[in-house]
Design an enzyme around this catalytic site. Structure first.
Site, PDB file in Angstrom:
ATOM      1  N   SER A   4      50.791   0.570  50.385  1.00 45.32           N
ATOM      2  CA  SER A   4      50.677  -0.750  50.412  1.00 45.32           C
ATOM      3  C   SER A   4      49.224  -1.266  50.889  1.00 45.32           C
ATOM      4  CB  SER A   4      51.844  -1.625  50.968  1.00 45.32           C
ATOM      5  OG  SER A   4      52.064  -1.424  52.312  1.00 45.32           O
ATOM      6  N   ASP A  57      55.190 -10.147  59.351  1.00 44.01           N
ATOM      7  CA  ASP A  57      54.362  -8.977  58.578  1.00 44.01           C
ATOM      8  C   ASP A  57      53.037  -8.765  59.635  1.00 44.01           C
ATOM      9  OD1 ASP A  57      52.979  -6.953  57.485  1.00 44.01           O
ATOM     10  OD2 ASP A  57      52.746  -7.987  55.455  1.00 44.01           O
ATOM     11  N   HIS A  84      50.312  -5.626  57.123  1.00 42.82           N
ATOM     12  CA  HIS A  84      49.548  -6.071  56.157  1.00 42.82           C
ATOM     13  C   HIS A  84      48.197  -7.077  56.671  1.00 42.82           C
ATOM     14  CE1 HIS A  84      52.794  -4.145  54.043  1.00 42.82           C
ATOM     15  NE2 HIS A  84      52.061  -3.592  53.220  1.00 42.82           N
TER      16      HIS A  84
END
Length: 460
Positions: free
Chosen positions: A162, A426, A429
């Site tokens: 990712s 998160d 990311h």
């Protein structure tokens, strides 16, 4: 009364003309010598029009809209890269940049929902106004037209997990300020295999999901651990190697998960394999082995011919004469300071100052493994004239940006109904736009250095 002698004036004029001709005849050989050793190179100004250099590699009947988004003057000094003294991108500091990003959360349609911090209501915006300043070199503000020029008629592939997707979507948004991409291929859950086409420059940009680079079987509810086969690459991406001109490899976080490791018919051991009768071996060496297998496979398949004719695959490959550029984006640290479902998981809103945070522990070991394998591969690639490799060293500069993650804003307006007791965060990311855009500025800088080196060496 004196008079003017017309013959005297004519003689003086004739002498002057002869003298000028002699000077010109003397300067002409010097100018030719200067052009021979220092050839003029075309300007890469955003307003230039670049001619096609070879026949198109894809045909499409779809219409793509091209538009120009003028960039403000950059606070970053434009420079000409010197490949003899490569830039140490890991050594530097974050400095304020009043110009901010090239795009916003609504101007680009390829941002994954979880990284769209602006549209999800993140209240602070200081994280958008920083630029990375290496100590020994300068990085220019990203110019999408220069990037597309370097990739004209080529295929750029991002391969990995990712984080590879995060970097890809950042690049697509930056490029879309100059030319609109068209999605031409989409396969797999969560958009794991996609390809876009930039009609303006006949450029293809792809993403291939491959969280280990090597062959792997991801964990399931039945077997709660991954299985990695370290002697074989993942053919879901490697089978397309002959169609790639540039590949960016980016993996890391999936190696932290429980896994069993195989090499041929042998079991090397495992990591955090509770209940399994295997030896615990950790994952640092395994991480390095995955990159070694990957880079060696690329050289084997695209280095055929070696010497002056390398860069291709097998003799039957119609593109056996073209080279390949390989970039390894180094490990991107996370910034969890608390529990993943508590408000203060990654609360900082400013970068760390120079010297405030050291690169150590797991982050340093992961980066070391990647950089070491790239350097080893560079030595092996010297026998191939058309394979170029580089480590996109972003670990340290990313470590210094604890403010760049979505945190709770991976969802829209997470506090619209007040402060929840628990909210998912998160801290791995990166917000788009945001700090990860710098990775692609450095990627373009690497490409400029390669291009500069090619001009001087006479290579591609």
């Amino acid at each position: 009364m004196s008079s003017t002698n017309p013959f005297k004036d004519q003689s003086s004029s004739s002498l002057t003309k002869k003298l000028l001709r002699c000077i010109l005849y003397a300067l002409l050989p010097l100018a030719l010598i200067r052009l021979y050793f220092y050839p003029l190179t075309p300007s890469l100004s955003p307003t230039n029009q670049f001619p096609h250099t070879k026949p198109p590699i894809i045909t499409t009947t779809a219409t793509a809209t091209t538009f120009t988004s003028p960039s403000p003057p950059s606070s970053k000094e434009h420079h000409s890269s010197n490949t003899e003294t490569p830039c140490d991108y890991s050594n530097g500091k974050w400095v304020p940049d009043k110009f901010g990003p090239l795009y916003n959360g609504t101007s680009c349609g390829t941002i994954k929902d979880g990284q769209n911090c602006m549209s999800h209501g993140r209240p602070d915006q200081d994280y958008l106004y920083w630029s990375w300043e290496p100590k020994d070199c300068k990085i220019s503000r990203f110019d999408p037209k220069i990037f597309l020029h370097f990739l004209r008629n080529k295929h750029l592939a991002f391969v990995g997990d990712s984080m590879a997707r995060n970097q890809l979507e950042s690049l697509l948004c930056m490029l879309s300020t100059a030319s609109k991409p068209e999605l031409v291929y989409n396969l797999g859950d969560d958009n794991k295999f996609r390809r876009w086409h930039f009609k303006s420059h006949n450029v293809n940009v792809s993403i291939y999901w491959s969280p280990f680079l090597v062959k792997g079987i991801e964990k399931t509810e039945i077997a709660n651990y991954n299985r990695l086969f370290l002697d074989s690459v993942d053919e879901r991406w490697a089978s397309d190697l002959d169609k790639m001109d540039m590949v960016v490899l980016s993996v890391g976080h999936w190696f932290l998960h429980p896994a069993v490791y195989f090499y041929g018919e042998s079991v090397l051991g495992c990591h955090y394999c509770v209940g399994q009768n295997y030896t615990e071996v950790g994952f640092y060496d395994v991480f390095g082995k995955a990159f070694k297998t990957t880079l060696e496979t690329i050289m084997e398949r695209r280095g055929g011919g070696g010497g002056g004719g390398g860069g291709g695959g097998s003799d039957s490959d119609s593109d056996s004469g073209k080279g390949i550029d390989v970039v390894v984006t180094t490990f991107s640290p996370h910034h969890f300071e608390g529990e993943w479902d508590k408000l203060g998981a990654c609360p900082k809103t400013q970068p760390f100052k120079e010297g405030e945070k050291q690169l150590e522990g797991m982050d340093a070991e992961m980066r070391k493994a990647e950089v070491g394998e790239v350097e080893a591969a560079k030595e092996k690639a010297k026998k191939f004239s058309r394979i170029r490799l580089s480590a996109l060293d972003v670990t340290k500069l990313s470590l210094m940006r604890p403010d760049g993650h979505p945190g709770p804003y991976m969802y829209a307006n997470p506090f619209a109904n007040g402060i929840a007791e628990r909210v998912q965060n998160d801290c791995v990311h990166w917000c788009l736009p945001g700090a990860i855009d710098t990775w692609n500025e450095i990627l373009l800088d690497v490409m400029k250095r390669w291009d500069n080196q090619s001009r001087w060496s006479g290579g591609r």
